[in-house]
Motif scaffolding. Structure first.
Motif, PDB file in Angstrom:
ATOM      1  N   GLY A   1      12.064   0.573   5.652  1.00 33.49           N
ATOM      2  CA  GLY A   1      10.573  -0.176   6.330  1.00 33.49           C
ATOM      3  C   GLY A   1      10.774  -1.498   6.118  1.00 33.49           C
TER       4      GLY A   1
ATOM      5  N   GLU B   1       1.095  -1.913   0.376  1.00 34.31           N
ATOM      6  CA  GLU B   1      -0.002  -0.182   0.338  1.00 34.31           C
ATOM      7  C   GLU B   1       0.842   1.288  -0.028  1.00 34.31           C
ATOM      8  OE1 GLU B   1      -2.813  -0.469   3.143  1.00 34.31           O
ATOM      9  OE2 GLU B   1      -3.489  -1.774   2.446  1.00 34.31           O
ATOM     10  N   THR B   2       1.737   1.157   0.518  1.00 32.03           N
ATOM     11  CA  THR B   2       2.930   2.474   0.088  1.00 32.03           C
ATOM     12  C   THR B   2       3.960   1.693  -0.205  1.00 32.03           C
ATOM     13  OG1 THR B   2       3.826   1.683   2.985  1.00 32.03           O
ATOM     14  CG2 THR B   2       2.128   3.279   2.176  1.00 32.03           C
ATOM     15  N   SER B   3       5.376   2.317  -0.300  1.00 30.84           N
ATOM     16  CA  SER B   3       6.744   2.204  -0.804  1.00 30.84           C
ATOM     17  C   SER B   3       7.465   3.375  -0.613  1.00 30.84           C
ATOM     18  CB  SER B   3       6.963   2.355  -2.408  1.00 30.84           C
ATOM     19  OG  SER B   3       5.903   3.584  -2.869  1.00 30.84           O
TER      20      SER B   3
ATOM     21  N   TYR C   1       1.249  -5.156   2.840  1.00 30.77           N
ATOM     22  CA  TYR C   1       2.426  -4.313   3.424  1.00 30.77           C
ATOM     23  C   TYR C   1       2.175  -3.086   3.709  1.00 30.77           C
ATOM     24  CZ  TYR C   1       6.711  -1.231   4.904  1.00 30.77           C
ATOM     25  OH  TYR C   1       7.646  -0.492   5.448  1.00 30.77           O
ATOM     26  N   ARG C   2       1.320  -2.148   4.977  1.00 30.53           N
ATOM     27  CA  ARG C   2       0.903  -1.075   4.649  1.00 30.53           C
ATOM     28  C   ARG C   2       1.936  -0.169   5.099  1.00 30.53           C
ATOM     29  NH1 ARG C   2      -2.561  -4.514   6.868  1.00 30.53           N
ATOM     30  NH2 ARG C   2      -4.751  -4.890   5.419  1.00 30.53           N
ATOM     31  N   GLN C   3       2.889  -0.144   6.079  1.00 30.44           N
ATOM     32  CA  GLN C   3       3.597   0.989   6.114  1.00 30.44           C
ATOM     33  C   GLN C   3       5.006   0.088   7.750  1.00 30.44           C
ATOM     34  OE1 GLN C   3       1.152   3.839   8.757  1.00 30.44           O
ATOM     35  NE2 GLN C   3       2.656   3.209  10.484  1.00 30.44           N
ATOM     36  N   ASN C   4       6.115   0.722   7.979  1.00 32.68           N
ATOM     37  CA  ASN C   4       7.007   0.150   8.493  1.00 32.68           C
ATOM     38  C   ASN C   4       6.462  -0.816   9.955  1.00 32.68           C
ATOM     39  OD1 ASN C   4       9.575  -0.498   9.143  1.00 32.68           O
ATOM     40  ND2 ASN C   4      10.149   1.334  10.863  1.00 32.68           N
TER      41      ASN C   4
ATOM     42  N   CYS D   1       1.831  -4.948   8.602  1.00 32.88           N
ATOM     43  CA  CYS D   1       0.909  -5.386   7.490  1.00 32.88           C
ATOM     44  C   CYS D   1       0.440  -7.164   8.108  1.00 32.88           C
ATOM     45  CB  CYS D   1       2.693  -6.668   6.918  1.00 32.88           C
ATOM     46  SG  CYS D   1       3.622  -7.452   8.804  1.00 32.88           S
TER      47      CYS D   1
END
Length: 219
Positions: free
Chosen positions: A154, A43-45, A176-179, A182
């Motif tokens: 992350g 969802e983020t990178s 994966y949503r953020q550091n 998940c």
């Protein structure tokens, strides 16, 4: 029914270098096996590199890196596993490379003088003499040098326990949503529909005996 065990796990063994991690030995296609499809969504990178990993009972089964742009669409891979109770973990994360000044140790051979004895007599006259000789010892030194290092932007990994059956197909859906955030779900593909899609059901929960077998495998 006992709930399936889903836990956030240490990322170090999954996302990043795998040189110190034992490798998983999958069954041959001609041997009894189950098929695990691993679907990964991000969802983020961040950073410049996407890192993805999977393990079976803490043995590295997959590890790959790709340009971060590849995280824009779901990615799927597959592995074969032995039809026995197991803990499967999936991890994802991002990193970039930068040049940093680091301290490294190096060794030099330093000469020094020492005294040694030797036989210097003649005929039946035995004598011992001494002389000065040059010997060398290794001394450690440190220096600061530029080095390209990988820096994490992350990462997150999760594990799930279940008992795959011979000939069955399972899907591990990782997001994966953020550091550090998940999710991981396990579905069993039970039938093929007329349109070619699969009917799916949650993976069966492990029994106490199966959980014990997994604990022993992780020791």
């Amino acid at each position: 029914m006992r709930p399936r065990i889903v836990t956030v796990i240490t990322v170090l063994a999954l996302v990043g270098a795998t040189s110190c991690v034992r490798m998983y030995q999958p069954p041959m296609p001609t041997e009894p096996h189950a098929t695990i499809k691993i679907r990964r969504s991000f969802e983020t990178s961040a950073g410049t590199q996407l890192n993805e990993s999977a393990s079976v009972n803490q043995h590295a089964a997959q590890h790959a890196s790709a340009p971060v742009a590849m995280a824009g669409a779901p990615r799927t891979s597959a592995i074969l596993v032995h039809p026995i109770p197991a803990q499967l973990a999936v991890g994802g994360g991002f990193s970039h490379f930068e040049t940093q000044m680091v301290t490294e140790t190096y060794y030099v051979q330093v000469p020094y003088t020492a005294m040694e004895t030797y036989s210097c007599g003649t005929g039946k006259s035995y004598q011992t003499c001494t002389r000065t000789v040059t010997q060398y010892r290794s001394e450690s030194h440190t220096r600061t040098v530029p080095r390209t290092v990988e820096v994490s932007d992350g990462a997150c990994a999760m594990a799930i326990r279940f008992s795959p059956l011979q000939g069955h197909i399972y899907v591990l859906d990782y997001t994966y949503r953020q550091n550090g955030v998940c999710s991981l779900t396990c579905l069993e593909q039970t039938a093929i529909m007329e349109d070619g899609s699969f009917r799916s059901a949650p993976c069966p929960a492990v029994t106490p005996a199966e959980a014990h077998a997994i604990d022993e495998a992780l020791e």
